[in-house]
Every structure is written in C-alpha cells, then in structure tokens.
Design a protein around this motif. Structure first.
Motif, PDB file in Angstrom:
ATOM      1  N   ASP A 148       3.566  12.354  -2.073  1.00  0.00           N
ATOM      2  CA  ASP A 148       4.088  12.885  -0.810  1.00  0.00           C
ATOM      3  C   ASP A 148       3.975  11.866   0.328  1.00  0.00           C
ATOM      4  O   ASP A 148       4.044  12.221   1.498  1.00  0.00           O
ATOM      5  CB  ASP A 148       3.399  14.201  -0.430  1.00  0.00           C
ATOM      6  CG  ASP A 148       1.897  14.061  -0.266  1.00  0.00           C
ATOM      7  OD1 ASP A 148       1.378  12.947  -0.450  1.00  0.00           O
ATOM      8  OD2 ASP A 148       1.237  15.072   0.040  1.00  0.00           O
ATOM      9  N   GLN A 150       4.561  21.519  -6.556  1.00  0.00           N
ATOM     10  CA  GLN A 150       5.487  20.709  -7.346  1.00  0.00           C
ATOM     11  C   GLN A 150       5.727  21.342  -8.717  1.00  0.00           C
ATOM     12  O   GLN A 150       6.834  21.296  -9.249  1.00  0.00           O
ATOM     13  CB  GLN A 150       4.932  19.286  -7.508  1.00  0.00           C
ATOM     14  CG  GLN A 150       4.846  18.524  -6.196  1.00  0.00           C
ATOM     15  CD  GLN A 150       4.255  17.127  -6.361  1.00  0.00           C
ATOM     16  OE1 GLN A 150       3.629  16.815  -7.363  1.00  0.00           O
ATOM     17  NE2 GLN A 150       4.445  16.285  -5.355  1.00  0.00           N
ATOM     18  N   ARG A 153      10.989  18.065   2.546  1.00  0.00           N
ATOM     19  CA  ARG A 153      10.728  16.741   1.981  1.00  0.00           C
ATOM     20  C   ARG A 153      11.983  15.889   2.178  1.00  0.00           C
ATOM     21  O   ARG A 153      13.023  16.157   1.577  1.00  0.00           O
ATOM     22  CB  ARG A 153      10.401  16.901   0.498  1.00  0.00           C
ATOM     23  CG  ARG A 153      10.024  15.641  -0.238  1.00  0.00           C
ATOM     24  CD  ARG A 153       9.785  16.021  -1.708  1.00  0.00           C
ATOM     25  NE  ARG A 153       9.381  14.905  -2.520  1.00  0.00           N
ATOM     26  CZ  ARG A 153       8.137  14.479  -2.672  1.00  0.00           C
ATOM     27  NH1 ARG A 153       7.156  15.089  -2.040  1.00  0.00           N
ATOM     28  NH2 ARG A 153       7.847  13.465  -3.453  1.00  0.00           N
ATOM     29  N   ASP A 183      13.532  13.439   1.081  1.00  0.00           N
ATOM     30  CA  ASP A 183      13.627  12.541  -0.070  1.00  0.00           C
ATOM     31  C   ASP A 183      15.098  12.248  -0.393  1.00  0.00           C
ATOM     32  O   ASP A 183      15.963  13.106  -0.206  1.00  0.00           O
ATOM     33  CB  ASP A 183      12.947  13.200  -1.272  1.00  0.00           C
ATOM     34  CG  ASP A 183      12.802  12.249  -2.444  1.00  0.00           C
ATOM     35  OD1 ASP A 183      12.799  11.029  -2.221  1.00  0.00           O
ATOM     36  OD2 ASP A 183      12.680  12.745  -3.580  1.00  0.00           O
ATOM     37  N   LEU A 214       4.880  18.861   1.268  1.00  0.00           N
ATOM     38  CA  LEU A 214       6.307  18.577   1.422  1.00  0.00           C
ATOM     39  C   LEU A 214       7.078  19.060   0.207  1.00  0.00           C
ATOM     40  O   LEU A 214       6.773  18.675  -0.923  1.00  0.00           O
ATOM     41  CB  LEU A 214       6.537  17.068   1.596  1.00  0.00           C
ATOM     42  CG  LEU A 214       5.773  16.366   2.721  1.00  0.00           C
ATOM     43  CD1 LEU A 214       6.082  14.872   2.715  1.00  0.00           C
ATOM     44  CD2 LEU A 214       6.110  16.969   4.074  1.00  0.00           C
ATOM     45  N   SER A 215       8.062  19.927   0.437  1.00  0.00           N
ATOM     46  CA  SER A 215       8.897  20.400  -0.662  1.00  0.00           C
ATOM     47  C   SER A 215      10.150  21.077  -0.127  1.00  0.00           C
ATOM     48  O   SER A 215      10.093  21.803   0.866  1.00  0.00           O
ATOM     49  CB  SER A 215       8.130  21.385  -1.547  1.00  0.00           C
ATOM     50  OG  SER A 215       8.964  21.889  -2.572  1.00  0.00           O
TER      51      SER A 215
END
Length: 507
Positions: A57, A185, A210, A212, A292-293
């Motif tokens: 993360d 996760q 997140r 990403d 974070l997700s």
C-alpha cells in the motif's frame, strides 16, 4: 563435531532489512559476514505473504531501495510477486548469495563476555560474531488468537501469512477473521469464488480509494533512459508524505476532511444503511493504519458476504459464533489477525550480558536507543526496532536511516581498535524513549480513540516513529559515543585471578 563459523557481523533475516544490511556492509568494505535465514529463500514478509490479492500500500518507486532503483515496476502499487522478484534481483545484483545461510533458523544468541562476541546456535550449526544485526522484522511471526473451541474444528484453518495454496476455496463456506491490511485484500480476491464469506470484524478500518494504475511502457523507458526521472518521481512521492505527517503527529483535528472523503467512499459502494453504519469507524482516521482499496466495499455489498460486528467469540464444531450471538457453519477459517509486533518472538532467543533474555529485559515495555541498540546487549542491534515504524510512508526510508547508523557503529568499533564492544547506556535509552513517548502523546496514534496493533499491553505505542522520516534520518546519521560505554575484554592481574569486565567511558 558440529561446524562453527566466526564472522565479524551476523545478520538475522533476509527481508528488506536484512538484505539492506548486507548490501550496506559490502559497500562499507565489510565482506566477513553471514545472513542467517530460517526459510529456504530470501524475501521476508514478501516471501511469507502470498495470499490472493497481496500487494503493497506504498507506491513502488518509494517502496524500494534508493541505491537499487527499479525502472520497470509494472504498477504504481506493485503486487507481492513483483516485490519478491525485486528482492531476489537485489540479492543477485549486489553479490549476496555467498553470504546467505538459508534454512538456518536461529535458536539462541548469547553474549560471550570473555570473548566479547555473540555465540549463535542455529538449526544447522553454530556461529559466533563480533556484532549481530537483527533484521527479523515485526511482520514475521503470525498471531492467531486463542479462540475457544478452535481445536475441535474439523475444517481447514490457516493464517493469511501461511496461505495454503493447495486448499481450493471454490464453492466453500469461509470465515475471514479480521479486517486489517491483509483482509481487505483477501476479501475481494476470494469473494467471487466462495459460496459464502462471513467476515468477522472487531473494529472497522478506515479505507480510502487506491490510486493504482499500470505504469506505461513509455514511462518505464524514460526511467531506464534517464534514471534521474525515477529519482524525481521517488522524491515527489516522499515529499507528499512528509507534508502529511504533521496532521498525524501534531494536529489530528485537521483530519476531519479526510474522514469525510473516507465516509463518501463507503457511501458510494454500500447502499444498505445498516451495513454502512457497521462499516463506519468511530475513531479518528489515522489512529489505525489507513487502508487502501477500490474493491473491498463493493465485495462486502455482494449477496454472498455477511459482516459480523464484534469479532469471533467461539467455535462449536464446524460452527463459528460471533460475539453478537450469530452462528454460521463454515468449511474454512482464515485468520487475518496480524503478527507478534510488540512481543517479538526473537526477544526470547537473545541473552545479554547479565544472562537474561531480551524478552525478560523488555518485560516492562519494549524500548531501545534510536530504534537500534539495547542496554545490556553490547554489539547487538536491530533494523526496524522499537518506534521505527511508519503510519503513512515507506518503511524503506526508515531502514536506510538505520543502515546509516549501523555503518557508523561499525566504524566507531574500528576506531576503538582491539577487542571492544559498545554498550548502550541505560540513561541514554531512557532519555531517548522519554523523548519519543512525550512526542507520541499528541499524535493521532495515541489520542485518536482506538486500540491498535501499534500499542503494547500497557497502552504505549512502541511501534511507530512520531515524526518525519527526515527527522529520523538526522537522529540516526551517526553514533553519539556519549550514549555508549566501551566494553573491553579484561586482562587478569594474576594467572589465577578470574577476569572481570572493565568498562570505559566512551570518549
């Protein structure tokens, strides 16, 4: 006769801390060292944690060594497979293989007062070392709670850090215990394939989106062709996090806006008001690590998922019982319940100058000098020691600062000459910890209203550093010899006299 090998430095562990120490030793011109690793390969927590969805993360360009940049990170937040491959690459690039002693589990370390060295017993023979660098890490020994009735469960049980890849979860009824960084996760990764997922949540985490994405081919080409661009990227990522630290360490009241953003993140995915209320924390954001997700909340909204508030109370046969009285029959129990952080198992194995174990020495609370050395344990130091963790940035920054301290420590021993050791003064250890704990009082981690894994049994935060990574680097740039005593092997006055240890004031 069992083999015995003497080295100048013995490094324990081969995760980021241990490999970083090994690289730094070689760069300092020290080649007389070994890295003792209990497993059959390097990687530390990134070898052990191979659960579905496992990723970091912290952005990849910040979660890597400054002296070993990787221009080819595939994503802004890379997964476990790529991080482990990176550590294998570091091992090869810096020629560390000859120093590795794999499948060597340390079972005891004891200070030899007469020889001024550490005697080390491993599962595959004995070693001795002038200096021990313990880099076992706080996330190395899984913690499974003592749940009544668990022994009678006939299904599958494992911890997230010991994932059983031979067990097929498809179509199974699964209980997931815990809602920390691993669980958020795992849940989205296994939810589509299990028949039923029951999540046991003691305390809801704060979860933010997140950010990403895949790192494009042109970006990677640029970082390879112009390494300064990767350095700049790392610097920007570092600077942003340094600017954020003040809110966590000095002004927790300023985190209200971030909480509103986090609540909006819940509301977007969770339409059921009762479930939304159950998933909304009551403590200040940041008190526990912000997770974070983008997929955690959407997974919890699926019809095959139940969230049980209050945690797991007991197991009756193959039925898991929540503290709310709910009962669910399951085929497998997965524990995402963290690690022995404030009660490090390695402490039971280390015996200092007075013969006591480090665990006994730390009975009243874990503490050290600058996160590195402990009074009563000469020439023994830790990487990722007490109060060196971070709640908002990259641990690699802290590890590299500790490597600076380790390098200067070894230089000071060279300057002293002869058979000598440095022993941290108890007064210096206490002064450092008073300073750290005084600063801790106003941080969100202490005053945020939560009970986190950062805290020990006495409610003290012995895990995190209450400042910026820049401050810690300044505090560990070099060894202050006034904080140490010099220990030398005593010479007997008469042949029959028993030698006594002599201590000098460090000059």
């Amino acid at each position: 006769m069992a083999k015995h090998e003497h080295v100048r430095v013995a490094v324990i562990g081969s995760g980021f801390g241990g490999l970083g120490a090994a690289v730094r030793l070689r760069r300092e011109g020290i080649t007389d060292f070994v890295v003792l690793e209990r497993a059959d390969s390097v990687g530390g927590t990134w070898r052990d944690n191979s659960y579905p969805g496992c990723a970091c993360d912290v952005p990849s360009h910040l979660y890597s060594f400054s002296f070993a940049p990787n221009p080819d990170w595939p994503r802004t937040f890379s997964g476990q497979r790529h991080i482990r491959a990176y550590l294998e690459h570091v091992t090869d690039t810096f020629g560390l293989r000859p120093h590795l002693r794999l499948n060597h589990e340390v079972v005891r370390m004891a200070w030899n007062e007469d020889e001024l060295r550490w005697d080390i017993e491993t599962s595959r023979g004995g070693f001795s070392a002038d200096v021990v660098v313990s880099a076992t890490g706080p996330l190395s020994d899984p913690k499974i709670p003592d749940v009544p009735g668990l022994d009678g469960f006939t299904g599958k049980v494992f911890h997230s850090a010991r994932w059983d890849h031979d067990y097929d979860l498809r179509g199974k009824r699964v209980a997931m215990i815990g809602t920390g960084a691993s669980a958020i996760q795992i849940v989205p990764a296994i939810q589509p394939e299990v028949a039923k997922l029951t999540l046991f949540q003691r305390t809801p985490p704060w979860v933010m989106p997140r950010m990403d994405r895949a790192i494009s081919g042109p970006e990677r080409w640029l970082h390879r062709a112009l390494p300064a661009t990767a350095t700049l990227r790392r610097g920007i990522l570092w600077g942003i996090r340094e600017l954020q630290v003040g809110a966590f360490t000095k002004h927790p009241g300023e985190l209200g806006l971030v909480e509103k953003l986090a609540k909006a993140n819940i509301a977007r995915a969770i339409k059921d008001p009762e479930l939304r209320a159950r998933l909304t924390p009551s403590y200040r954001i940041g008190c526990k690590r912000i997770l974070l997700s983008n997929t955690y909340y959407p997974a919890l909204a699926q019809p095959n998922v139940d969230v049980v508030g209050g945690g797991l109370q007991e197991v009756r046969g193959n039925v898991v019982v929540g503290s709310d009285g709910s009962e669910t029959e399951v085929d497998a129990i997965i524990f995402g319940t963290g690690f022995h952080v404030t009660d490090m198992p390695v402490a039971d194995l280390v015996h200092g100058a007075d013969g006591r174990s480090l665990a006994e020495h730390w009975k009243g609370g874990v503490q050290s000098l600058r996160g590195a050395t402990v009074d009563g344990f000469p020439n023994w130091m830790t990487i990722i020691g007490p109060n060196t963790g971070l709640g908002n940035s990259s641990m690699i920054l802290m590890i590299e600062s500790q490597l600076n301290y380790m390098a200067d420590y070894l230089r000071q021993l060279d300057v002293l000459g002869g058979r000598a050791a440095l022993a941290a003064r108890p007064s210096a250890v206490h002064a450092w910890n008073r300073k750290v704990q005084n600063r801790m009082e106003r941080t969100v981690w202490k005053a945020g209203g939560c009970d986190s894994w950062y805290l020990d049994a006495n409610g003290r935060n012995t895990t995190l550093w209450p400042g910026t990574t820049g401050e810690f680097r300044r505090e560990t740039r070099q060894v202050d010899l006034s904080e140490y005593e010099v220990v030398r092997a005593a010479r007997p006055v008469k042949a029959t006299a028993r030698p006594a240890r002599k201590k000098e004031a460090a000059q």
